[in-house]
Design a protein around this motif. Structure first.
Motif, PDB file in Angstrom:
ATOM      1  N   ASP A   1       0.403 -14.666   5.703  1.00 36.26           N
ATOM      2  CA  ASP A   1       1.773 -14.158   5.806  1.00 36.26           C
ATOM      3  C   ASP A   1       2.048 -13.579   7.191  1.00 36.26           C
ATOM      4  OD1 ASP A   1       2.162 -14.959   3.232  1.00 36.26           O
ATOM      5  OD2 ASP A   1       2.328 -12.939   2.378  1.00 36.26           O
ATOM      6  N   ASP A   2       1.087 -12.835   7.737  1.00 39.93           N
ATOM      7  CA  ASP A   2       1.274 -12.247   9.065  1.00 39.93           C
ATOM      8  C   ASP A   2       1.425 -13.332  10.129  1.00 39.93           C
ATOM      9  OD1 ASP A   2       1.183  -9.682   8.114  1.00 39.93           O
ATOM     10  OD2 ASP A   2      -0.926  -9.371   8.569  1.00 39.93           O
ATOM     11  N   LEU A   3       0.629 -14.387  10.029  1.00 40.86           N
ATOM     12  CA  LEU A   3       0.742 -15.482  10.986  1.00 40.86           C
ATOM     13  C   LEU A   3       2.095 -16.184  10.861  1.00 40.86           C
ATOM     14  CD1 LEU A   3      -2.843 -17.028  10.716  1.00 40.86           C
ATOM     15  CD2 LEU A   3      -1.841 -15.970  12.748  1.00 40.86           C
ATOM     16  N   ALA A   4       2.574 -16.340   9.621  1.00 42.94           N
ATOM     17  CA  ALA A   4       3.872 -16.985   9.418  1.00 42.94           C
ATOM     18  C   ALA A   4       5.004 -16.145  10.014  1.00 42.94           C
ATOM     19  CB  ALA A   4       4.107 -17.219   7.930  1.00 42.94           C
ATOM     20  N   ARG A   5       4.942 -14.841   9.845  1.00 41.47           N
ATOM     21  CA  ARG A   5       5.975 -13.969  10.423  1.00 41.47           C
ATOM     22  C   ARG A   5       5.910 -14.010  11.951  1.00 41.47           C
ATOM     23  NH1 ARG A   5       4.180 -10.573   6.060  1.00 41.47           N
ATOM     24  NH2 ARG A   5       5.775 -10.477   4.425  1.00 41.47           N
ATOM     25  N   LEU A   6       4.697 -14.036  12.480  1.00 40.62           N
ATOM     26  CA  LEU A   6       4.524 -14.107  13.927  1.00 40.62           C
ATOM     27  C   LEU A   6       5.098 -15.410  14.468  1.00 40.62           C
ATOM     28  CD1 LEU A   6       3.224 -12.557  16.302  1.00 40.62           C
ATOM     29  CD2 LEU A   6       1.139 -13.864  15.881  1.00 40.62           C
ATOM     30  N   LEU A   7       4.831 -16.493  13.777  1.00 45.12           N
ATOM     31  CA  LEU A   7       5.361 -17.803  14.180  1.00 45.12           C
ATOM     32  C   LEU A   7       6.887 -17.796  14.137  1.00 45.12           C
ATOM     33  CD1 LEU A   7       3.876 -21.200  13.004  1.00 45.12           C
ATOM     34  CD2 LEU A   7       6.337 -20.884  13.240  1.00 45.12           C
ATOM     35  N   SER A   8       7.435 -17.245  13.074  1.00 48.67           N
ATOM     36  CA  SER A   8       8.889 -17.188  12.927  1.00 48.67           C
ATOM     37  C   SER A   8       9.537 -16.371  14.036  1.00 48.67           C
ATOM     38  CB  SER A   8       9.244 -16.599  11.565  1.00 48.67           C
ATOM     39  OG  SER A   8      10.639 -16.458  11.424  1.00 48.67           O
ATOM     40  N   SER A   9       8.889 -15.301  14.454  1.00 47.06           N
ATOM     41  CA  SER A   9       9.468 -14.409  15.454  1.00 47.06           C
ATOM     42  C   SER A   9       9.558 -15.057  16.830  1.00 47.06           C
ATOM     43  CB  SER A   9       8.646 -13.118  15.549  1.00 47.06           C
ATOM     44  OG  SER A   9       7.401 -13.353  16.191  1.00 47.06           O
ATOM     45  N   GLU A  10       8.785 -16.122  17.078  1.00 45.72           N
ATOM     46  CA  GLU A  10       8.841 -16.794  18.378  1.00 45.72           C
ATOM     47  C   GLU A  10       9.533 -18.152  18.308  1.00 45.72           C
ATOM     48  OE1 GLU A  10       4.888 -14.923  20.572  1.00 45.72           O
ATOM     49  OE2 GLU A  10       4.854 -17.002  19.897  1.00 45.72           O
ATOM     50  N   HIS A  11       9.386 -18.842  17.176  1.00 46.06           N
ATOM     51  CA  HIS A  11       9.987 -20.166  17.064  1.00 46.06           C
ATOM     52  C   HIS A  11      11.386 -20.108  16.472  1.00 46.06           C
ATOM     53  CE1 HIS A  11      10.926 -24.100  15.320  1.00 46.06           C
ATOM     54  NE2 HIS A  11      10.181 -24.602  16.292  1.00 46.06           N
ATOM     55  N   GLY A  12      11.591 -19.225  15.499  1.00 46.76           N
ATOM     56  CA  GLY A  12      12.883 -19.129  14.832  1.00 46.76           C
ATOM     57  C   GLY A  12      12.926 -19.792  13.475  1.00 46.76           C
ATOM     58  N   LYS A  13      11.833 -20.426  13.059  1.00 48.58           N
ATOM     59  CA  LYS A  13      11.789 -20.997  11.714  1.00 48.58           C
ATOM     60  C   LYS A  13      11.888 -19.891  10.674  1.00 48.58           C
ATOM     61  CE  LYS A  13       8.797 -24.943  12.775  1.00 48.58           C
ATOM     62  NZ  LYS A  13       7.584 -25.684  12.409  1.00 48.58           N
ATOM     63  N   THR A  14      12.333 -20.258   9.484  1.00 49.89           N
ATOM     64  CA  THR A  14      12.302 -19.297   8.391  1.00 49.89           C
ATOM     65  C   THR A  14      10.849 -18.998   8.028  1.00 49.89           C
ATOM     66  OG1 THR A  14      12.306 -20.993   6.660  1.00 49.89           O
ATOM     67  CG2 THR A  14      14.452 -20.232   7.486  1.00 49.89           C
ATOM     68  N   PHE A  15      10.659 -17.933   7.306  1.00 44.00           N
ATOM     69  CA  PHE A  15       9.309 -17.542   6.881  1.00 44.00           C
ATOM     70  C   PHE A  15       8.651 -18.656   6.059  1.00 44.00           C
ATOM     71  CE2 PHE A  15       6.715 -15.333   3.573  1.00 44.00           C
ATOM     72  CZ  PHE A  15       5.682 -14.912   4.405  1.00 44.00           C
ATOM     73  N   VAL A  16       9.411 -19.251   5.151  1.00 46.62           N
ATOM     74  CA  VAL A  16       8.866 -20.323   4.309  1.00 46.62           C
ATOM     75  C   VAL A  16       8.475 -21.531   5.147  1.00 46.62           C
ATOM     76  CG1 VAL A  16       9.385 -21.943   2.441  1.00 46.62           C
ATOM     77  CG2 VAL A  16      10.108 -19.550   2.253  1.00 46.62           C
ATOM     78  N   ASP A  17       9.333 -21.928   6.084  1.00 45.88           N
ATOM     79  CA  ASP A  17       9.018 -23.061   6.956  1.00 45.88           C
ATOM     80  C   ASP A  17       7.799 -22.762   7.826  1.00 45.88           C
ATOM     81  OD1 ASP A  17      10.994 -24.686   6.008  1.00 45.88           O
ATOM     82  OD2 ASP A  17      12.412 -24.295   7.641  1.00 45.88           O
ATOM     83  N   SER A  18       7.675 -21.525   8.263  1.00 45.51           N
ATOM     84  CA  SER A  18       6.532 -21.138   9.086  1.00 45.51           C
ATOM     85  C   SER A  18       5.223 -21.257   8.304  1.00 45.51           C
ATOM     86  CB  SER A  18       6.714 -19.710   9.597  1.00 45.51           C
ATOM     87  OG  SER A  18       7.851 -19.607  10.438  1.00 45.51           O
ATOM     88  N   LYS A  19       5.275 -20.873   7.028  1.00 42.61           N
ATOM     89  CA  LYS A  19       4.084 -21.034   6.191  1.00 42.61           C
ATOM     90  C   LYS A  19       3.740 -22.513   6.029  1.00 42.61           C
ATOM     91  CE  LYS A  19       3.286 -18.284   2.705  1.00 42.61           C
ATOM     92  NZ  LYS A  19       3.392 -17.520   1.432  1.00 42.61           N
ATOM     93  N   GLY A  20       4.750 -23.356   5.900  1.00 43.14           N
ATOM     94  CA  GLY A  20       4.511 -24.781   5.797  1.00 43.14           C
ATOM     95  C   GLY A  20       3.905 -25.352   7.065  1.00 43.14           C
ATOM     96  N   ASP A  21       4.349 -24.856   8.219  1.00 43.34           N
ATOM     97  CA  ASP A  21       3.783 -25.262   9.509  1.00 43.34           C
ATOM     98  C   ASP A  21       2.272 -25.005   9.530  1.00 43.34           C
ATOM     99  OD1 ASP A  21       3.007 -25.350  12.259  1.00 43.34           O
ATOM    100  OD2 ASP A  21       5.032 -24.867  12.886  1.00 43.34           O
ATOM    101  N   ILE A  22       1.892 -23.810   9.105  1.00 47.31           N
ATOM    102  CA  ILE A  22       0.471 -23.448   9.081  1.00 47.31           C
ATOM    103  C   ILE A  22      -0.292 -24.285   8.060  1.00 47.31           C
ATOM    104  CG2 ILE A  22      -1.151 -21.566   8.610  1.00 47.31           C
ATOM    105  CD1 ILE A  22       1.134 -19.645   9.533  1.00 47.31           C
ATOM    106  N   GLN A  23       0.297 -24.469   6.883  1.00 50.55           N
ATOM    107  CA  GLN A  23      -0.378 -25.206   5.820  1.00 50.55           C
ATOM    108  C   GLN A  23      -0.680 -26.648   6.218  1.00 50.55           C
ATOM    109  OE1 GLN A  23      -1.776 -24.226   3.036  1.00 50.55           O
ATOM    110  NE2 GLN A  23      -2.431 -26.324   2.612  1.00 50.55           N
ATOM    111  N   ARG A  24       0.284 -27.306   6.892  1.00 44.84           N
ATOM    112  CA  ARG A  24       0.055 -28.699   7.309  1.00 44.84           C
ATOM    113  C   ARG A  24      -1.109 -28.779   8.298  1.00 44.84           C
ATOM    114  NH1 ARG A  24       3.619 -28.753   4.041  1.00 44.84           N
ATOM    115  NH2 ARG A  24       1.707 -28.723   2.821  1.00 44.84           N
TER     116      ARG A  24
END
Length: 266
Positions: free
Chosen positions: A149-172
Protein backbone atom coordinates in the motif's frame (compact mmCIF):
# COMPACT_ATOMS: atom_id res chain seq x y z
CA UNK A 1 20.09 8.95 16.46
CA UNK A 2 20.49 5.55 18.09
CA UNK A 3 23.35 3.08 18.19
CA UNK A 4 21.19 0.07 17.37
CA UNK A 5 19.79 -0.46 13.88
CA UNK A 6 16.99 -2.67 15.24
CA UNK A 7 15.87 0.07 17.62
CA UNK A 8 15.95 2.54 14.73
CA UNK A 9 13.54 0.31 12.79
CA UNK A 10 11.32 -0.05 15.87
CA UNK A 11 11.10 3.73 16.18
CA UNK A 12 10.19 3.96 12.51
CA UNK A 13 7.34 1.47 12.92
CA UNK A 14 6.02 3.33 15.97
CA UNK A 15 6.11 6.66 14.12
CA UNK A 16 4.37 5.06 11.13
CA UNK A 17 1.49 3.87 13.35
CA UNK A 18 1.09 7.34 14.87
CA UNK A 19 1.00 9.03 11.46
CA UNK A 20 -1.53 6.53 10.09
CA UNK A 21 -3.78 7.12 13.12
CA UNK A 22 -3.68 10.88 12.53
CA UNK A 23 -4.46 10.40 8.85
CA UNK A 24 -7.41 8.10 9.63
CA UNK A 25 -8.88 10.49 12.23
CA UNK A 26 -8.76 13.43 9.81
CA UNK A 27 -9.75 11.56 6.60
CA UNK A 28 -6.38 11.97 4.94
CA UNK A 29 -4.18 9.77 2.79
CA UNK A 30 -0.65 9.36 4.05
CA UNK A 31 2.68 8.33 2.63
CA UNK A 32 5.35 7.30 5.09
CA UNK A 33 8.83 6.10 4.15
CA UNK A 34 11.64 5.56 6.68
CA UNK A 35 14.97 3.81 6.47
CA UNK A 36 18.03 3.57 8.75
CA UNK A 37 21.26 5.06 7.52
CA UNK A 38 24.75 4.97 9.09
CA UNK A 39 26.28 8.18 10.36
CA UNK A 40 28.91 9.37 12.80
CA UNK A 41 26.47 9.29 15.71
CA UNK A 42 25.50 5.67 15.11
CA UNK A 43 22.39 4.88 13.10
CA UNK A 44 19.89 7.55 12.14
CA UNK A 45 16.51 7.50 10.47
CA UNK A 46 15.64 9.28 7.26
CA UNK A 47 11.90 9.91 7.33
CA UNK A 48 9.57 11.33 4.70
CA UNK A 49 5.91 11.96 5.57
CA UNK A 50 3.08 13.45 3.52
CA UNK A 51 -0.59 14.01 4.40
CA UNK A 52 -3.03 14.45 1.51
CA UNK A 53 -6.51 15.89 2.03
CA UNK A 54 -8.92 13.46 0.30
CA UNK A 55 -11.46 16.21 -0.44
CA UNK A 56 -9.19 18.89 -1.95
CA UNK A 57 -6.22 16.78 -3.01
CA UNK A 58 -3.91 19.33 -1.37
CA UNK A 59 -0.74 18.15 0.32
CA UNK A 60 -1.28 19.62 3.80
CA UNK A 61 1.96 18.59 5.40
CA UNK A 62 5.32 17.31 4.31
CA UNK A 63 8.30 16.70 6.51
CA UNK A 64 11.64 15.01 6.19
CA UNK A 65 14.88 14.87 8.13
CA UNK A 66 15.65 18.55 7.81
CA UNK A 67 16.17 19.20 4.12
CA UNK A 68 13.69 21.50 2.40
CA UNK A 69 13.09 19.18 -0.56
CA UNK A 70 13.91 15.51 -1.01
CA UNK A 71 16.72 15.08 -3.54
CA UNK A 72 17.15 11.78 -5.33
CA UNK A 73 20.66 10.78 -6.27
CA UNK A 74 21.77 7.46 -7.72
CA UNK A 75 21.89 3.92 -6.34
CA UNK A 76 25.40 2.59 -6.97
CA UNK A 77 27.22 -0.20 -5.19
CA UNK A 78 24.32 -0.99 -2.89
CA UNK A 79 23.87 2.52 -1.55
CA UNK A 80 22.34 5.84 -2.48
CA UNK A 81 24.90 8.41 -3.61
CA UNK A 82 24.37 12.09 -4.29
CA UNK A 83 24.51 13.29 -7.86
CA UNK A 84 27.63 15.22 -8.76
CA UNK A 85 26.73 16.62 -12.17
CA UNK A 86 25.06 19.75 -10.77
CA UNK A 87 22.04 19.16 -13.01
CA UNK A 88 18.66 18.34 -11.47
CA UNK A 89 15.02 18.09 -12.46
CA UNK A 90 11.76 18.65 -10.61
CA UNK A 91 9.59 15.76 -9.46
CA UNK A 92 5.97 16.92 -9.40
CA UNK A 93 2.92 15.64 -7.58
CA UNK A 94 0.41 15.56 -10.48
CA UNK A 95 -2.46 15.48 -7.99
CA UNK A 96 -1.57 18.98 -6.73
CA UNK A 97 0.90 20.43 -9.24
CA UNK A 98 3.46 20.91 -6.46
CA UNK A 99 7.17 20.22 -6.78
CA UNK A 100 7.79 17.62 -4.11
CA UNK A 101 11.39 16.58 -4.84
CA UNK A 102 14.46 17.06 -6.98
CA UNK A 103 16.19 14.34 -8.96
CA UNK A 104 19.86 14.44 -9.96
CA UNK A 105 20.81 13.85 -13.59
CA UNK A 106 23.82 11.59 -13.98
CA UNK A 107 27.07 12.64 -15.58
CA UNK A 108 29.04 10.41 -17.97
CA UNK A 109 31.51 9.58 -15.19
CA UNK A 110 28.69 8.53 -12.84
CA UNK A 111 27.28 6.19 -15.49
CA UNK A 112 30.75 4.72 -16.02
CA UNK A 113 31.09 4.28 -12.24
CA UNK A 114 27.82 2.33 -12.13
CA UNK A 115 28.94 0.13 -15.04
CA UNK A 116 32.33 -0.57 -13.46
CA UNK A 117 30.71 -1.40 -10.13
CA UNK A 118 28.25 -3.78 -11.80
CA UNK A 119 31.00 -5.42 -13.84
CA UNK A 120 33.01 -6.10 -10.68
CA UNK A 121 30.04 -7.63 -8.86
CA UNK A 122 28.57 -9.69 -11.70
CA UNK A 123 30.99 -12.67 -11.88
CA UNK A 124 30.34 -13.58 -8.24
CA UNK A 125 26.59 -13.37 -8.76
CA UNK A 126 26.79 -15.49 -11.93
CA UNK A 127 28.69 -18.11 -9.95
CA UNK A 128 25.90 -18.25 -7.37
CA UNK A 129 23.73 -21.28 -8.09
CA UNK A 130 20.26 -20.56 -9.55
CA UNK A 131 18.46 -21.90 -6.45
CA UNK A 132 20.10 -19.23 -4.28
CA UNK A 133 19.33 -16.54 -6.83
CA UNK A 134 15.69 -17.66 -6.83
CA UNK A 135 15.55 -17.35 -3.03
CA UNK A 136 16.41 -13.66 -3.38
CA UNK A 137 13.40 -13.29 -5.69
CA UNK A 138 11.11 -15.05 -3.22
CA UNK A 139 12.32 -12.79 -0.38
CA UNK A 140 11.88 -9.70 -2.55
CA UNK A 141 8.25 -10.66 -3.20
CA UNK A 142 7.69 -10.97 0.54
CA UNK A 143 9.19 -7.53 1.23
CA UNK A 144 7.15 -5.81 -1.49
CA UNK A 145 3.93 -7.35 -0.20
CA UNK A 146 4.68 -5.93 3.25
CA UNK A 147 4.95 -2.41 1.75
CA UNK A 148 2.35 -2.83 -0.99
CA UNK A 149 0.00 0.00 0.00
CA UNK A 150 2.81 2.43 0.85
CA UNK A 151 4.50 1.79 -2.49
CA UNK A 152 1.20 2.31 -4.32
CA UNK A 153 0.62 5.65 -2.58
CA UNK A 154 4.19 6.69 -3.35
CA UNK A 155 3.71 5.78 -7.01
CA UNK A 156 0.44 7.69 -7.16
CA UNK A 157 2.01 10.80 -5.63
CA UNK A 158 4.53 11.06 -8.50
CA UNK A 159 2.69 9.57 -11.47
CA UNK A 160 -0.87 10.66 -10.73
CA UNK A 161 -2.51 7.26 -11.09
CA UNK A 162 -5.27 6.38 -8.68
CA UNK A 163 -4.34 4.24 -5.71
CA UNK A 164 -6.03 1.20 -7.26
CA UNK A 165 -4.25 1.66 -10.60
CA UNK A 166 -0.95 2.09 -8.77
CA UNK A 167 -1.46 -1.23 -7.01
CA UNK A 168 -2.14 -2.83 -10.38
CA UNK A 169 1.09 -1.33 -11.75
CA UNK A 170 3.04 -3.03 -8.96
CA UNK A 171 1.13 -6.30 -9.26
CA UNK A 172 1.85 -6.66 -12.99
CA UNK A 173 5.54 -6.28 -12.21
CA UNK A 174 5.42 -8.81 -9.37
CA UNK A 175 3.95 -11.41 -11.73
CA UNK A 176 7.21 -11.34 -13.70
CA UNK A 177 9.20 -11.62 -10.46
CA UNK A 178 7.11 -14.71 -9.66
CA UNK A 179 8.05 -16.10 -13.08
CA UNK A 180 11.73 -15.39 -12.32
CA UNK A 181 11.44 -17.45 -9.12
CA UNK A 182 11.31 -20.51 -11.41
CA UNK A 183 14.70 -19.71 -12.90
CA UNK A 184 16.40 -22.98 -11.73
CA UNK A 185 14.18 -24.90 -14.14
CA UNK A 186 14.23 -22.28 -16.90
CA UNK A 187 18.05 -22.13 -16.95
CA UNK A 188 18.46 -25.84 -17.72
CA UNK A 189 20.33 -26.67 -20.91
CA UNK A 190 19.78 -29.55 -23.32
CA UNK A 191 21.72 -32.69 -24.24
CA UNK A 192 21.23 -34.97 -27.22
CA UNK A 193 23.16 -38.22 -27.44
CA UNK A 194 24.62 -39.54 -30.68
CA UNK A 195 23.32 -36.92 -33.13
CA UNK A 196 25.99 -38.15 -35.54
CA UNK A 197 28.84 -40.68 -35.61
CA UNK A 198 30.71 -40.01 -32.38
CA UNK A 199 28.90 -36.70 -31.90
CA UNK A 200 26.86 -35.56 -28.89
CA UNK A 201 25.08 -32.21 -28.79
CA UNK A 202 24.58 -30.04 -25.72
CA UNK A 203 23.60 -26.45 -24.97
CA UNK A 204 24.21 -24.23 -21.95
CA UNK A 205 22.36 -21.11 -20.84
CA UNK A 206 24.74 -18.54 -19.35
CA UNK A 207 24.37 -14.92 -18.20
CA UNK A 208 25.40 -12.15 -20.58
CA UNK A 209 27.19 -9.98 -17.99
CA UNK A 210 26.13 -6.38 -17.37
CA UNK A 211 22.81 -5.43 -18.99
CA UNK A 212 20.67 -2.29 -18.82
CA UNK A 213 17.11 -1.06 -19.09
CA UNK A 214 15.73 2.39 -19.91
CA UNK A 215 12.13 2.55 -18.74
CA UNK A 216 9.31 5.10 -19.33
CA UNK A 217 7.32 7.13 -16.84
CA UNK A 218 3.92 5.53 -17.40
CA UNK A 219 4.60 2.27 -15.49
CA UNK A 220 7.30 3.12 -12.92
CA UNK A 221 7.03 -0.23 -11.09
CA UNK A 222 5.81 -2.69 -13.71
CA UNK A 223 8.31 -2.13 -16.52
CA UNK A 224 11.46 -1.88 -14.33
CA UNK A 225 10.44 -5.20 -12.71
CA UNK A 226 9.74 -6.73 -16.13
CA UNK A 227 13.29 -5.85 -17.16
CA UNK A 228 15.33 -6.45 -14.03
CA UNK A 229 13.84 -9.59 -12.47
CA UNK A 230 14.58 -12.09 -15.29
CA UNK A 231 17.98 -10.51 -15.99
CA UNK A 232 19.07 -10.67 -12.35
CA UNK A 233 17.67 -14.16 -11.79
CA UNK A 234 19.73 -15.38 -14.79
CA UNK A 235 22.93 -14.13 -13.15
CA UNK A 236 23.38 -10.74 -14.82
CA UNK A 237 24.06 -7.38 -13.23
CA UNK A 238 21.35 -4.88 -14.15
CA UNK A 239 21.61 -1.11 -14.54
CA UNK A 240 18.31 0.74 -14.59
CA UNK A 241 17.71 4.23 -15.93
CA UNK A 242 14.14 4.96 -14.72
CA UNK A 243 12.12 7.98 -15.71
CA UNK A 244 13.15 11.20 -13.98
CA UNK A 245 9.44 12.00 -13.54
CA UNK A 246 8.71 9.27 -10.99
CA UNK A 247 11.97 7.87 -9.51
CA UNK A 248 10.86 7.00 -5.97
CA UNK A 249 9.45 3.53 -6.55
CA UNK A 250 12.41 2.32 -8.68
CA UNK A 251 14.79 3.57 -5.99
CA UNK A 252 12.80 1.76 -3.32
CA UNK A 253 12.80 -1.40 -5.45
CA UNK A 254 16.61 -1.29 -5.46
CA UNK A 255 16.67 -0.98 -1.67
CA UNK A 256 14.26 -3.90 -1.24
CA UNK A 257 16.34 -6.12 -3.54
CA UNK A 258 19.37 -5.35 -1.38
CA UNK A 259 17.41 -6.21 1.78
CA UNK A 260 16.29 -9.44 0.10
CA UNK A 261 19.91 -10.53 -0.23
CA UNK A 262 20.98 -9.22 -3.61
CA UNK A 263 24.71 -8.37 -3.54
CA UNK A 264 25.66 -4.68 -3.86
CA UNK A 265 26.38 -3.76 -7.47
CA UNK A 266 23.92 -6.22 -8.97
Amino acid sequence: HVNDAIKACDYALLLKRLIKNVAYDHEMDTTFMAKPYPNQAGNGLHVHISLLDKKTGKNLFTADDGSETDAFGHFIGGKEVKGGSGRTGDVFNPNTGEVQAKVAFASKSEVEQAIANAAAAQPGWAATNPQRRARVMFKFLELVQAEYDDLARLLSSEHGKTFVDSKGDIQRGLEVVEFACGIPNLMKGEFTDNVGPGIDLYSLRQPLGVVAGITPFNFPAMIPLWKCAPAIACGNAFILKPSERDPSVPMRIAELFLTAGLPPGI
